[in-house]
Design a protein around this motif. Structure first.
Motif, PDB file in Angstrom:
ATOM      1  N   ASN A  60      53.668 -24.125  46.528  1.00 40.52           N
ATOM      2  CA  ASN A  60      53.478 -24.745  45.035  1.00 40.52           C
ATOM      3  C   ASN A  60      54.608 -23.982  44.583  1.00 40.52           C
ATOM      4  O   ASN A  60      53.756 -22.868  43.773  1.00 40.52           O
ATOM      5  N   TRP A  66      54.136 -24.537  40.302  1.00 36.33           N
ATOM      6  CA  TRP A  66      53.589 -24.298  38.979  1.00 36.33           C
ATOM      7  C   TRP A  66      54.501 -24.982  37.994  1.00 36.33           C
ATOM      8  O   TRP A  66      54.778 -24.234  37.508  1.00 36.33           O
ATOM      9  N   SER A 106      53.788 -26.880  34.922  1.00 35.92           N
ATOM     10  CA  SER A 106      53.177 -25.941  33.486  1.00 35.92           C
ATOM     11  C   SER A 106      51.179 -26.567  33.646  1.00 35.92           C
ATOM     12  O   SER A 106      51.518 -27.126  34.709  1.00 35.92           O
ATOM     13  N   CYS A 107      50.619 -26.182  32.630  1.00 38.18           N
ATOM     14  CA  CYS A 107      49.391 -26.998  33.011  1.00 38.18           C
ATOM     15  C   CYS A 107      49.312 -28.108  33.436  1.00 38.18           C
ATOM     16  O   CYS A 107      47.795 -28.929  33.665  1.00 38.18           O
ATOM     17  N   CYS A 108      49.957 -29.004  32.860  1.00 36.78           N
ATOM     18  CA  CYS A 108      49.514 -30.404  32.589  1.00 36.78           C
ATOM     19  C   CYS A 108      49.955 -31.277  33.637  1.00 36.78           C
ATOM     20  O   CYS A 108      49.531 -32.014  33.429  1.00 36.78           O
ATOM     21  N   PRO A 155      51.453 -29.054  40.501  1.00 39.19           N
ATOM     22  CA  PRO A 155      52.216 -28.958  41.658  1.00 39.19           C
ATOM     23  C   PRO A 155      53.258 -30.007  41.823  1.00 39.19           C
ATOM     24  O   PRO A 155      53.360 -31.248  42.774  1.00 39.19           O
ATOM     25  N   TYR A 183      50.559 -10.083  38.680  1.00 38.22           N
ATOM     26  CA  TYR A 183      49.312 -10.494  37.520  1.00 38.22           C
ATOM     27  C   TYR A 183      48.909  -9.478  36.923  1.00 38.22           C
ATOM     28  O   TYR A 183      48.447  -8.497  37.592  1.00 38.22           O
TER      29      TYR A 183
END
Length: 178
Positions: A35, A37, A39-41, A44, A173
């Motif tokens: 997947n 991703w 953007s957050c909106c 994916p 991260y």
């Protein structure tokens, strides 16, 4: 009778002890669904990395993959990735600019260290259930701090990372250091 039962039990324990400790190669009929991703909106984008083909370069046989994720450097061109695995050493190498660089070291045990991307990481090893059984999971935490936090990566034997199999740093991260 007790001796036969004891012998059968010992053989079963020996078999299951070695079965769970068996190494799961990374490049064994490998393909991935990843997947992206964006953007957050947005949902994916799903990309499939198809099984690679073998090619010989120098003394080594590499598996060549077409990575469906163009990078900033490659623009719209689909990058080609060359990987080789030393199954005996449980290490996977990626060929970068004509040089083999360590991608994964699945031989790591608790407390071992590995240096990548300018950081030194300490390993914590446990097990995780996957579709076909149990695999070794290696959680790496950076020794050096990055903006006052540790960096963390998770590797799964035979899978790579959960973010992208060719770029473990995409799984890296920051976490609060403890």
């Amino acid at each position: 009778m007790k001796a036969k039962l004891l012998l059968a039990t010992a053989l079963l324990l020996a078999f299951f002890g070695t079965a769970t400790a068996q190494y799961h190669p990374f490049l064994n009929n490998s393909s991935w669904i990843v997947n992206d991703w964006v953007s957050c909106c947005m949902p994916p984008e799903v990309h499939t990395i198809q099984e690679g083909t073998a090619t010989v370069i120098g003394d080594y046989t590499y598996t060549v993959f077409n990575d469906p994720f163009p990078t900033q450097d490659s623009g719209a061109v689909i990058p080609t990735v060359y990987l080789r695995e030393d199954v005996a050493a449980k290490k996977v190498y990626k060929r970068v600019d004509g040089v083999d660089t360590l991608l994964y070291d699945f031989s790591l045990e608790n407390g071992d260290t590995v240096s990548q991307y300018g950081f030194t990481f300490t390993a914590t090893v446990d097990q995780i259930a996957v579709n076909d059984g149990v695999r070794k999971r290696i959680t790496l935490r950076s020794v050096e701090l990055y903006h006052d936090e540790q960096l963390k990566q998770i590797w799964i034997e035979g899978v790579g990372t959960t973010a992208h199999p060719f770029y473990p740093e995409r799984n890296m991260y920051a976490v609060a250091s403890s």
